[in-house]
Design a protein around this motif. Structure first.
Motif, PDB file in Angstrom:
ATOM      1  N   UNK A   1     -43.509  12.083   0.863  1.00  0.00           N
ATOM      2  CA  UNK A   1     -43.344  11.036  -0.146  1.00  0.00           C
ATOM      3  C   UNK A   1     -44.466  10.002  -0.040  1.00  0.00           C
ATOM      4  N   UNK A   2     -44.811   9.621   1.186  1.00  0.00           N
ATOM      5  CA  UNK A   2     -45.895   8.647   1.386  1.00  0.00           C
ATOM      6  C   UNK A   2     -47.213   9.205   0.882  1.00  0.00           C
ATOM      7  N   UNK A   3     -47.494  10.446   1.208  1.00  0.00           N
ATOM      8  CA  UNK A   3     -48.727  11.083   0.746  1.00  0.00           C
ATOM      9  C   UNK A   3     -48.765  11.136  -0.776  1.00  0.00           C
TER      10      UNK A   3
ATOM     11  N   UNK B   1     -46.845   2.170  11.345  1.00  0.00           N
ATOM     12  CA  UNK B   1     -45.442   1.897  11.113  1.00  0.00           C
ATOM     13  C   UNK B   1     -44.730   1.494  12.373  1.00  0.00           C
ATOM     14  N   UNK B   2     -43.489   1.067  12.174  1.00  0.00           N
ATOM     15  CA  UNK B   2     -42.620   0.614  13.244  1.00  0.00           C
ATOM     16  C   UNK B   2     -41.525   1.653  13.457  1.00  0.00           C
ATOM     17  N   UNK B   3     -41.331   2.110  14.699  1.00  0.00           N
ATOM     18  CA  UNK B   3     -40.243   3.012  15.045  1.00  0.00           C
ATOM     19  C   UNK B   3     -40.328   4.309  14.228  1.00  0.00           C
ATOM     20  N   UNK B   4     -39.393   4.552  13.317  1.00  0.00           N
ATOM     21  CA  UNK B   4     -39.498   5.724  12.456  1.00  0.00           C
ATOM     22  C   UNK B   4     -40.818   5.716  11.700  1.00  0.00           C
ATOM     23  N   UNK B   5     -41.262   4.533  11.284  1.00  0.00           N
ATOM     24  CA  UNK B   5     -42.547   4.425  10.592  1.00  0.00           C
ATOM     25  C   UNK B   5     -43.705   4.905  11.447  1.00  0.00           C
ATOM     26  N   UNK B   6     -43.618   4.665  12.761  1.00  0.00           N
ATOM     27  CA  UNK B   6     -44.652   5.167  13.666  1.00  0.00           C
ATOM     28  C   UNK B   6     -44.638   6.695  13.712  1.00  0.00           C
ATOM     29  N   UNK B   7     -43.434   7.287  13.694  1.00  0.00           N
ATOM     30  CA  UNK B   7     -43.336   8.753  13.675  1.00  0.00           C
ATOM     31  C   UNK B   7     -43.926   9.320  12.392  1.00  0.00           C
ATOM     32  N   UNK B   8     -43.714   8.632  11.278  1.00  0.00           N
ATOM     33  CA  UNK B   8     -44.296   9.077  10.009  1.00  0.00           C
ATOM     34  C   UNK B   8     -45.814   8.985  10.054  1.00  0.00           C
ATOM     35  N   UNK B   9     -46.334   7.882  10.597  1.00  0.00           N
ATOM     36  CA  UNK B   9     -47.783   7.722  10.703  1.00  0.00           C
ATOM     37  C   UNK B   9     -48.373   8.801  11.612  1.00  0.00           C
ATOM     38  N   UNK B  10     -47.691   9.086  12.713  1.00  0.00           N
ATOM     39  CA  UNK B  10     -48.157  10.122  13.635  1.00  0.00           C
ATOM     40  C   UNK B  10     -48.199  11.476  12.940  1.00  0.00           C
ATOM     41  N   UNK B  11     -47.168  11.789  12.181  1.00  0.00           N
ATOM     42  CA  UNK B  11     -47.141  13.067  11.462  1.00  0.00           C
ATOM     43  C   UNK B  11     -48.295  13.161  10.464  1.00  0.00           C
ATOM     44  N   UNK B  12     -48.537  12.074   9.734  1.00  0.00           N
ATOM     45  CA  UNK B  12     -49.628  12.083   8.769  1.00  0.00           C
ATOM     46  C   UNK B  12     -50.977  12.236   9.466  1.00  0.00           C
TER      47      UNK B  12
ATOM     48  N   UNK C   1     -51.466  18.503  19.519  1.00  0.00           N
ATOM     49  CA  UNK C   1     -51.816  17.830  18.261  1.00  0.00           C
ATOM     50  C   UNK C   1     -52.144  16.356  18.512  1.00  0.00           C
ATOM     51  N   UNK C   2     -51.327  15.713  19.329  1.00  0.00           N
ATOM     52  CA  UNK C   2     -51.521  14.286  19.599  1.00  0.00           C
ATOM     53  C   UNK C   2     -52.830  14.079  20.362  1.00  0.00           C
ATOM     54  N   UNK C   3     -53.097  14.934  21.321  1.00  0.00           N
ATOM     55  CA  UNK C   3     -54.332  14.804  22.097  1.00  0.00           C
ATOM     56  C   UNK C   3     -55.582  14.981  21.218  1.00  0.00           C
ATOM     57  N   UNK C   4     -55.425  15.665  20.088  1.00  0.00           N
ATOM     58  CA  UNK C   4     -56.574  15.931  19.214  1.00  0.00           C
ATOM     59  C   UNK C   4     -56.842  14.809  18.214  1.00  0.00           C
ATOM     60  N   UNK C   5     -55.982  13.809  18.156  1.00  0.00           N
ATOM     61  CA  UNK C   5     -56.193  12.696  17.224  1.00  0.00           C
ATOM     62  C   UNK C   5     -57.447  11.938  17.635  1.00  0.00           C
ATOM     63  N   UNK C   6     -58.374  11.766  16.700  1.00  0.00           N
ATOM     64  CA  UNK C   6     -59.686  11.201  17.025  1.00  0.00           C
ATOM     65  C   UNK C   6     -59.937   9.832  16.409  1.00  0.00           C
TER      66      UNK C   6
ATOM     67  N   UNK D   1     -51.636  13.915  12.033  1.00  0.00           N
ATOM     68  CA  UNK D   1     -51.806  15.315  12.440  1.00  0.00           C
ATOM     69  C   UNK D   1     -51.896  16.252  11.234  1.00  0.00           C
ATOM     70  N   UNK D   2     -51.004  16.075  10.260  1.00  0.00           N
ATOM     71  CA  UNK D   2     -50.903  17.026   9.154  1.00  0.00           C
ATOM     72  C   UNK D   2     -51.720  16.635   7.926  1.00  0.00           C
ATOM     73  N   UNK D   3     -52.098  15.370   7.815  1.00  0.00           N
ATOM     74  CA  UNK D   3     -52.934  14.910   6.703  1.00  0.00           C
ATOM     75  C   UNK D   3     -54.054  14.033   7.263  1.00  0.00           C
ATOM     76  N   UNK D   4     -54.909  14.605   8.118  1.00  0.00           N
ATOM     77  CA  UNK D   4     -55.916  13.782   8.801  1.00  0.00           C
ATOM     78  C   UNK D   4     -56.897  13.093   7.853  1.00  0.00           C
ATOM     79  N   UNK D   5     -57.152  13.671   6.685  1.00  0.00           N
ATOM     80  CA  UNK D   5     -58.061  13.032   5.738  1.00  0.00           C
ATOM     81  C   UNK D   5     -57.488  11.729   5.190  1.00  0.00           C
ATOM     82  N   UNK D   6     -56.187  11.555   5.287  1.00  0.00           N
ATOM     83  CA  UNK D   6     -55.530  10.344   4.808  1.00  0.00           C
ATOM     84  C   UNK D   6     -55.724   9.174   5.766  1.00  0.00           C
ATOM     85  N   UNK D   7     -55.919   9.471   7.070  1.00  0.00           N
ATOM     86  CA  UNK D   7     -55.791   8.457   8.117  1.00  0.00           C
ATOM     87  C   UNK D   7     -57.157   8.070   8.679  1.00  0.00           C
TER      88      UNK D   7
END
Length: 266
Positions: A74-76, A91-102, A201-206, A104-110
């Motif tokens: 939805x955010x994307x 984001x905060x709490x759940x928002x942080x999990x959403x940011x983390x997912x984006x 995935x997390x270790x690959x965040x640049x 990894x899965x939508x790196x061009x967004x971040x």
């Protein structure tokens, strides 16, 4: 607040300001006001916050679609609708999990990442989310009044009252929500979910990453903030005062470290 529709679900969002684009998300059961409270005045930003399904002014849609993956999609979709390119995503709490997912899965967004008071690292249904699952289960099986009494009499509530009163207060507020059964299902769905990423995935965040954590919190554990900061090569950890200790200091320190981080990107 404005709205946009995705898959037939009306979703509320705030799009305010001009400057550095920042997509920043609230926690489970929260809304955009939670974000507005901690976002600094400087540097100038264009802040976008989507109120996730079943929260704030957004509709639920199908219960089976209530998930961290759906919320991230939805955010994307909103960012694409608004024509926002690479942005600071956080984001905060759940928002942080959403940011983390984006990230990894939508790196061009971040362009950069902010993980504030994270409640997940990479595993689904972590033990610290059990109080949310319990509240959700009670709301699906009892009237709000009875559910609140059962929760207040539980060992979990007693532990939270002693060690993390801010967590307890937030959870107790859920018993007054409208449409309590659907809200309970939302709590259970998200508490049992995860960001859908692996340790690798997390270790690959640049991208540049700010992690904000504090102690005196059984849901948003400092150990989880420390774990994420240790896994992401470019991460910096800021430890701030907990809300349960001093709400004014919490807000001031949150805004200060976030302002400093955003200044380096502006």
């Amino acid at each position: 607040m404005k709205t946009f529709s995705r898959d037939g679900v009306d979703l509320a969002y705030r799009d305010v300001g001009t400057g550095l684009p920042v997509i920043f998300q609230h926690g489970l059961g929260g809304d955009e006001a939670q974000v507005a409270d901690v976002l600094p005045d400087q540097p100038a930003t264009r802040r976008v916050t989507l109120e996730c399904r079943g929260q704030g002014g957004s509709g639920y849609g199908p219960v089976e679609r209530l998930s961290i993956a759906t919320f991230a999609e939805d955010i994307e979709a909103l960012a694409n609708t608004l024509g926002i390119g690479p942005a600071v995503v956080g984001g905060i709490s759940m928002g942080a999990a959403l940011a983390l997912r984006l990230a990894v899965h939508r790196p061009a967004r971040v362009r950069a990442l902010v993980l504030a008071r994270p409640a997940w690292v990479f595993e689904a249904a972590p033990a610290n989310m059990k109080p949310y699952a319990m509240v959700g289960d009670l709301l699906t099986r009892h009237s709000p009044g009875d559910a609140r009494r059962l929760f207040d009499d539980s060992p979990i509530a007693a532990e939270l009252g002693k060690l993390a009163p801010d967590n307890l207060s937030s959870l107790q507020g859920f018993f007054t929500r409208p449409d309590s059964v659907r809200f309970g299902r939302l709590l259970m769905a998200i508490a049992g979910d995860g960001p859908g990423v692996s340790e690798a995935d997390i270790r690959a965040i640049a991208v540049p990453t700010l992690v904000i954590g504090h102690d005196h919190d059984l849901v948003h554990r400092l150990a989880d903030a420390q774990a994420l900061a240790g896994l992401i090569p470019s991460a910096t950890l800021h430890t701030i005062t907990a809300k349960s200790q001093d709400r004014v200091a919490y807000r001031r320190e949150f805004r200060a470290c976030l302002s400093q981080f955003l200044e380096t990107l502006a």
